[in-house]
Design a protein around this motif. Structure first.
Motif, short mmCIF file in Angstrom:
data_model
loop_
_atom_site.label_atom_id
_atom_site.label_comp_id
_atom_site.label_asym_id
_atom_site.label_seq_id
_atom_site.Cartn_x
_atom_site.Cartn_y
_atom_site.Cartn_z
N ARG A 18 -12.60 3.06 6.22
CA ARG A 18 -12.82 2.37 4.93
C ARG A 18 -13.48 1.01 5.18
NH1 ARG A 18 -10.17 3.20 -0.20
NH2 ARG A 18 -8.86 4.84 0.67
N GLU A 70 -7.91 -0.43 -4.71
CA GLU A 70 -8.76 -0.84 -5.83
C GLU A 70 -8.42 -2.26 -6.29
OE1 GLU A 70 -8.49 2.22 -8.80
OE2 GLU A 70 -9.13 3.77 -7.37
N GLN A 71 -7.19 -2.69 -6.01
CA GLN A 71 -6.78 -4.04 -6.42
C GLN A 71 -7.62 -5.11 -5.75
OE1 GLN A 71 -2.27 -4.52 -6.25
NE2 GLN A 71 -2.54 -2.60 -5.14
N ILE A 130 0.83 -1.21 0.00
CA ILE A 130 0.00 0.00 0.00
C ILE A 130 0.87 1.26 0.00
CG2 ILE A 130 -1.80 1.26 1.24
CD1 ILE A 130 -2.72 -1.45 0.05
N ASN A 131 0.77 2.01 -1.08
CA ASN A 131 1.45 3.32 -1.15
C ASN A 131 0.46 4.46 -0.96
OD1 ASN A 131 4.35 2.78 -2.02
ND2 ASN A 131 3.22 1.56 -3.51
N ASP A 132 -0.72 4.29 -1.58
CA ASP A 132 -1.74 5.33 -1.46
C ASP A 132 -3.12 4.69 -1.59
OD1 ASP A 132 -2.37 4.96 -4.24
OD2 ASP A 132 -0.66 6.24 -4.74
N GLY A 133 -4.15 5.52 -1.47
CA GLY A 133 -5.52 5.01 -1.46
C GLY A 133 -5.90 4.23 -2.70
N GLU A 134 -5.31 4.55 -3.83
CA GLU A 134 -5.67 3.86 -5.09
C GLU A 134 -5.31 2.37 -5.05
OE1 GLU A 134 -4.02 5.85 -8.47
OE2 GLU A 134 -5.10 7.72 -8.05
N ASP A 135 -4.32 2.03 -4.21
CA ASP A 135 -3.90 0.63 -4.15
C ASP A 135 -5.00 -0.30 -3.65
OD1 ASP A 135 -1.30 1.03 -5.13
OD2 ASP A 135 -0.57 1.64 -3.17
N LEU A 148 -4.87 5.63 5.81
CA LEU A 148 -5.51 5.30 4.54
C LEU A 148 -6.67 4.32 4.73
CD1 LEU A 148 -2.32 4.84 2.30
CD2 LEU A 148 -4.01 6.66 2.08
#
Length: 203
Positions: free
Chosen positions: A144, A109-110, A102-107, A140
C-alpha cells in the motif's frame, strides 16, 4: 528505519535509548501507567540531543492544555490517540501524529481526511488507547502506498517480530512501548535489542 521508544519516564532510560539509536522518544500525558508530568518530561528532554524527536502523547485533551504542555515540556511533536478532528490537528504549532486504530482495509481511508503528514497505525483500542501490546494484521499494509504521508507502525511490536513487521508493512518508523519492558518497566537490554533488529536492514 527510524525507531520511537514510547512511555519514557526517567532520564536514565531516555539517555540509554538514545545511545542505542532511538530517533524519537514518547512521553505520555494521557491516562496510562506510563503517564508523566510536564515538569518531569522537561527534566528529561533538556538532557536529550536536538536531533531526537520529543513526542507528547495525548487523548482527547483540551487545546489550551496541550499548548501549555508543549511549551512547558519543550515538545517537538505531539501524538493524538483520541477522537481529534482534522481541524483540531491543524491548530498546533508543532507537527502532529494522528493515531488510527486499524481493524480492516477501510480504516486507511481516514488518512485522507487529515492534512498532517504523520500517522501512527495501531491495533484496535483496548483498556487504554494505544499501549496495549497487541498487533493488527500488517498484511493490510503490504504493497500500500501513502503519498505525502509518513507511517509509524505500532501495536504489539517486540524484538522477535519487528523485522517481520518492517518487511511486511514498510513503515517510516516503528513505535514500541510494552514490547521493551520487563515487569512493566523499560528494560534497556530489550530496547537495545529492539533497535538493533529494527535498524538491521537499513539501506
Amino acid at each position: 528505519m527510524k525507531v520511537k521508544i514510547c512511555g519514557i519516564t526517567d532520564v536514565f532510560t531516555a539517555l540509554q535509548a538514545v545511545e542505542c539509536g532511538a530517533d524519537a522518544l514518547g512521553f505520555v500525558f494521557a491516562e496510562s501507567k506510563r503517564k508523566i508530568s510536564p515538569a518531569a518530561a522537561r527534566e528529561i528532554i533538556d538532557q536529550l540531543p536536538e536531533y531526537v524527536e520529543k513526542i507528547g502523547v495525548f487523548v482527547n485533551e483540551r487545546k489550551e492544555m496541550i499548548d501549555e504542555i508543549i511549551a512547558e515540556a519543550n515538545l517537538t511533536m505531539i501524538q493524538f490517540h483520541g477522537d481529534e478532528t482534522p481541524e483540531f490537528c491543524e491548530s498546533f504549532s508543532v507537527p502532529v501524529v494522528k493515531a488510527l486504530s486499524i481493524n480492516d482495509g477501510e480504516d486507511f481511508e481516514q488518512l485522507a481526511d487529515y492534512s498532517n503528514q504523520w500517522f501512527l497505525l495501531d491495533s484496535p483500542s483496548g483498556k487504554y488507547r494505544g499501549g496495549n501490546g497487541t498487533s493488527f494484521n500488517w498484511e493490510l499494509l503490504s504493497g500500500r502506498q501513502f503519498t505525502d504521508k509518513k507511517i509509524i507502525l505500532a501495536g504489539g511490536l517486540a524484538i522477535d517480530n519487528v523485522e517481520q513487521a518492517i518487511a511486511i508493512a514498510c513503515p517510516d518508523m516503528v513505535d514500541v512501548s510494552s514490547g521493551v519492558e520487563t515487569d512493566g518497566k523499560k528494560d534497556v537490554a530489550k530496547i537495545k535489542a529492539f533497535i538493533e533488529k529494527a535498524k538491521k536492514n537499513n539501506h
